[in-house]
Enzyme design. Structure first.
Site, PDB file in Angstrom:
ATOM      1  CE  LYS A   1      50.125 -39.994 -18.588  1.00  0.00           C
ATOM      2  NZ  LYS A   1      50.957 -40.736 -17.628  1.00  0.00           N
TER       3      LYS A   1
ATOM      4  NE  ARG B   1      47.933 -34.522 -26.335  1.00  0.00           N
ATOM      5  CZ  ARG B   1      47.674 -35.740 -26.787  1.00  0.00           C
ATOM      6  NH1 ARG B   1      46.852 -36.519 -26.142  1.00  0.00           N
ATOM      7  NH2 ARG B   1      48.235 -36.171 -27.890  1.00  0.00           N
TER       8      ARG B   1
ATOM      9  CD  GLU C   1      58.989 -40.535 -15.560  1.00  0.00           C
ATOM     10  OE1 GLU C   1      58.494 -40.611 -16.686  1.00  0.00           O
ATOM     11  OE2 GLU C   1      58.514 -41.153 -14.582  1.00  0.00           O
TER      12      GLU C   1
ATOM     13  CB  CYS D   1      51.298 -29.922 -29.018  1.00  0.00           C
ATOM     14  SG  CYS D   1      53.005 -29.604 -29.461  1.00  0.00           S
TER      15      CYS D   1
ATOM     16  CD  GLU E   1      57.961 -47.256 -13.641  1.00  0.00           C
ATOM     17  OE1 GLU E   1      58.678 -47.266 -14.651  1.00  0.00           O
ATOM     18  OE2 GLU E   1      57.031 -46.450 -13.489  1.00  0.00           O
TER      19      GLU E   1
ATOM     20  CG  ASN F   1      50.448 -33.157 -31.381  1.00  0.00           C
ATOM     21  OD1 ASN F   1      51.659 -33.224 -31.222  1.00  0.00           O
ATOM     22  ND2 ASN F   1      49.602 -34.068 -30.926  1.00  0.00           N
ATOM     23  N   GLY F   2      52.887 -32.320 -33.832  1.00  0.00           N
ATOM     24  CA  GLY F   2      53.635 -33.227 -34.703  1.00  0.00           C
ATOM     25  C   GLY F   2      54.865 -32.532 -35.262  1.00  0.00           C
TER      26      GLY F   2
ATOM     27  CE  LYS G   1      57.210 -42.991 -12.769  1.00  0.00           C
ATOM     28  NZ  LYS G   1      56.901 -43.843 -13.819  1.00  0.00           N
TER      29      LYS G   1
ATOM     30  CG  HIS H   1      80.055 -56.634 -13.093  1.00  0.00           C
ATOM     31  ND1 HIS H   1      81.250 -57.325 -13.125  1.00  0.00           N
ATOM     32  CD2 HIS H   1      79.113 -57.533 -12.727  1.00  0.00           C
ATOM     33  CE1 HIS H   1      81.026 -58.597 -12.810  1.00  0.00           C
ATOM     34  NE2 HIS H   1      79.738 -58.747 -12.555  1.00  0.00           N
TER      35      HIS H   1
ATOM     36  CD1 TRP I   1      56.926 -31.484 -23.920  1.00  0.00           C
ATOM     37  CD2 TRP I   1      57.790 -31.961 -25.924  1.00  0.00           C
ATOM     38  NE1 TRP I   1      58.063 -32.221 -23.729  1.00  0.00           N
ATOM     39  CE2 TRP I   1      58.621 -32.520 -24.941  1.00  0.00           C
ATOM     40  CE3 TRP I   1      58.133 -32.123 -27.262  1.00  0.00           C
ATOM     41  CZ2 TRP I   1      59.761 -33.242 -25.245  1.00  0.00           C
ATOM     42  CZ3 TRP I   1      59.287 -32.835 -27.571  1.00  0.00           C
ATOM     43  CH2 TRP I   1      60.079 -33.390 -26.557  1.00  0.00           C
TER      44      TRP I   1
HETATM   45  C1  G6P Z   1      56.409 -40.635 -21.915  1.00  0.00           C
HETATM   46  C2  G6P Z   1      55.693 -40.587 -20.590  1.00  0.00           C
HETATM   47  C3  G6P Z   1      55.983 -41.883 -19.821  1.00  0.00           C
HETATM   48  C4  G6P Z   1      55.584 -43.084 -20.656  1.00  0.00           C
HETATM   49  C5  G6P Z   1      56.239 -43.070 -22.034  1.00  0.00           C
HETATM   50  C6  G6P Z   1      55.628 -44.107 -22.953  1.00  0.00           C
HETATM   51  O1  G6P Z   1      57.780 -40.577 -21.725  1.00  0.00           O
HETATM   52  O2  G6P Z   1      56.118 -39.466 -19.832  1.00  0.00           O
HETATM   53  O3  G6P Z   1      55.250 -41.886 -18.617  1.00  0.00           O
HETATM   54  O4  G6P Z   1      55.944 -44.249 -19.983  1.00  0.00           O
HETATM   55  O5  G6P Z   1      56.055 -41.803 -22.661  1.00  0.00           O
HETATM   56  O6  G6P Z   1      54.316 -43.737 -23.217  1.00  0.00           O
HETATM   57  P1  G6P Z   1      53.131 -44.711 -23.553  1.00  0.00           P
HETATM   58  O7  G6P Z   1      51.928 -43.818 -23.615  1.00  0.00           O
HETATM   59  O8  G6P Z   1      53.450 -45.323 -24.883  1.00  0.00           O
HETATM   60  O9  G6P Z   1      53.037 -45.714 -22.481  1.00  0.00           O
END
Ligand code: G6P
Length: 613
Positions: free
Chosen positions: A608, A27, A493, A2, A486, A99-100, A490, A509, A73
């Site tokens: 994020k 966030r 996501e 949040c 990765e 937040n938390g 992407k 496999h 969130w």
């Molecule tokens: C979330 C974000 C990702 C990020 C991950 C780890 O899932 O959406 O983009 O890679 O957290 O976050 P950090 O800030 O620790 O890299």
């Protein structure tokens, strides 16, 4: 997760809060709300985006100079108007944003219910504000004492802001496990409070980072910081280096696209002052400080989540390849709960863009308690992870706003490459000529990324043809494997297409069973030692009618004969290849998501900065 923003001072608060929430929306974005204290406490909140809240608030009087805002969130309780923050206390005397997670909220709630409290939401947050009011009304204590006593009873993580109806010149904030930044405004008695500096930067560069277990109380223009146990602390004012333009889209349609295009510069920024190939110079101050530890390390353990974990996988290959130290890479969330073996001479490298990921922070604390040296690789300056580590290196990619990480990944890999090279040099595991060659190549990466960005048109075309696919497979070997992971992440996501990244040879496999004419298979097939093997893997896919989208080295002829689409990237040493081969995958995901009408910068269900476990 949040986002929190609050203000007390001479300015009108509503515009500061709305703008702040828009900056923080990355966030969390399932609901938003605002409380303004002007005579009495008014709360406006709405499920949906900050723009929905802004529209809704137009019908109300939002005047006032003290207030707080929240973008949510959801953790406890579905995202609706009722569960949106701020929450009132029982008698409406207090309002809170949080937040938390309050882990023991159920037992506190049961106790308060017995005492006649009625709850209006399903959140853990509301329980805390009821508790504060209960202590305030029955304990004959001051406002900040009531907050401190209540916080002494809760278990969990929090960043909170509290406003109190009968204290029109007071704002209280506190943190444990979730970040709080206090901005010291330019006007006398003016303060900003936020989850990170993004809503503050346009008003002031001077900030105070609250530490865990601290409560900030602004009263009649004066800030006092105390611990929950009532010990007074002297706050340290830091100067922010962030610039406002970094938080704007700068003409791009989305932050993600802007951040993809920023990579030639952000990669360079992560090297700035640290490398000079002509002089054979490479030095990260943080690594130099721990030189002995690195030189003698028997093992390095890398921890991270999401994209940062993928950067960690690249680092495993790099460090073992160049510096010959065994490396293990772990998901922070697994590491923290599985009773791992950690030695005192281990170096643990947490990697994090935000510096706030709850699992990574907890994993750091665990490793620290076992005596390991913790060396962080982080992007956000002053965030919790760099403050929890013994040493480290910032990635200096600048603020990353798009939820899907792009430039933070390439900056992480750049810094990890430099770390591997510096340790290799110190340990004598790299020849002079290879060392100088890699320094030169590293300096040429920004220009190569620039060249890859020119392939955008081709990637739009490929995206157009595959936007309706239901599954994607990404394959790579060696350094191409983490890139495949990765690339798949992407796509998942931001476009909500199911995608899997796999080591190319492992395909037989399992995933090979999924391949038919409907299945696009993205293969990282640049020229390296395993090139011929990857070509065989491509043939295996073709034999089953899969569609091949290949990332190849410029001038490649063999794969061109086999693949349906070839994206030619500049030639580059295999060790550095992830830095350029990931870029077309970022663009491909971006365009597919845009074509599918997805919200690229704020994909559903994601946040994020994941400050809850
Ligand atoms: C979330 C974000 C990702 C990020 C991950 C780890 O899932 O959406 O983009 O890679 O957290 O976050 P950090 O800030 O620790 O890299």
């Amino acid at each position: 997760m949040c986002g929190i923003v609050a203000y007390i001072g001479p300015k009108e608060v509503y515009p500061i809060l709305i703008k702040g929430l828009q900056r923080l929306e990355y966030r969390g974005y399932d609901s938003a709300g605002i409380a303004i204290l002007n005579g009495d406490l008014k709360v406006f909140k709405k499920a949906g985006k900050v723009s929905d809240l802004h529209e809704y608030a137009k019908d109300f009087d939002t005047k006032g100079k003290l207030g707080m805002g929240h973008t949510r969130w959801a953790t406890h309780g579905e995202p609706n108007d009722r569960n949106a923050h701020p929450h009132y206390s029982q008698a409406g005397r207090f309002a809170i944003i949080h937040n938390g997670i309050i882990e023991n909220y159920a037992s506190i709630k049961a106790e308060l219910t017995k005492r006649g409290h009625e709850f209006r939401s399903d959140t853990d947050t509301e329980v805390l504000v009821h508790l504060i009011e209960d202590i305030y009304e029955n304990g004959n204590v001051s406002l900040d004492e009531a907050v401190r006593l209540a916080l002494g009873e809760v278990i969990g993580a929090y960043a909170i802001v509290i406003l109190a109806n009968d204290h029109p010149n007071d704002l209280i904030c506190a943190r444990k496990g979730s970040p709080i930044v206090i901005g010291v405004g330019k006007e006398p008695g003016e303060y900003f409070v936020a989850s990170d500096a993004t809503p503050i930067i346009e008003y002031t560069n001077n900030v105070i980072y609250l530490n865990d277990g601290e409560v900030g109380h602004i009263s009649d223009g004066e800030l006092t910081v105390k611990t929950i146990e009532n010990q007074v602390k002297t706050p340290y004012i830091h100067e922010l280096e962030m610039k406002l333009e970094q938080l704007e889209k700068g003409g791009y349609e989305h932050f993600m696209l802007k951040e993809i295009y920023e990579q030639p510069r952000s990669i360079w920024d992560s090297m700035r002052g640290r490398i000079d190939a002509q002089k054979g110079f490479l030095r990260l101050g943080g690594v130099a400080e721990y030189e002995n530890k690195f030189v003698n390390a028997k093992r390095i353990v890398i921890i991270g989540c999401g994209t940062s974990w993928h950067a960690g996988l690249v680092a495993e290959y790099l460090i073992e390849d160049l510096a010959r130290i065994p490396v293990e890479v772990e998901y922070a969330s697994e590491f923290r709960y599985r009773n791992p073996v950690i030695y005192e001479d281990d170096i643990v490298i947490p990697i994090s863009q935000s510096g706030e990921t709850a699992d990574t922070l907890a994993a750091i604390e665990l490793a620290k308690s076992k005596g390991a040296t913790i060396f962080g690789v982080c992007n956000v300056v002053g965030s919790s992870i760099p403050r929890a580590t013994h040493g480290g290196a910032y990635t200096h990619a600048g603020p990353e706003i798009g939820v899907a990480s792009t430039k933070a990944f390439t900056a992480q890999v750049t810094v990890l490459t430099m770390i591997a090279l510096q340790i290799a040099r110190q340990r004598g595991t790299i020849t002079d000529s290879r060392y100088h060659q890699l320094l030169n190549e590293l300096e040429s990466i920004p220009a190569k990324v620039e060249k890859v960005l020119q392939l955008n048109g081709q990637l739009i075309d490929i995206a157009e043809r595959h936007k309706d696919a239901r599954n994607f497979l990404y394959l790579g070997r060696g350094y191409g494997f983490p890139v495949a992971l990765e690339g798949a992440l992407k796509l998942k996501e931001i476009s909500y297409i199911h995608a899997e990244g796999y080591p190319a040879a492992e395909m037989k496999h399992g995933p090979i069973a999924l391949i038919d004419e409907e299945m696009p298979v993205v293969v990282i097939a640049n020229k390296n030692e395993t090139y011929e093997k990857v070509v065989s893997n491509i043939q295996e896919v073709k034999a089953r009618k899969g569609k091949i989208i290949a990332i190849v080295t410029e001038g490649d002829e063999t794969v061109k004969q086999l693949a349906d689409y070839c994206i030619e990237i500049p030639e580059c040493d295999d060790v550095l290849m992830p830095l350029i081969s990931v870029v077309p995958l970022q663009l491909l995901s971006y365009h597919i998501a845009v074509m599918r009408g997805c919200n690229v910068d704020q994909p559903r269900n994601l946040a994020k900065s994941v400050t809850v476990e």
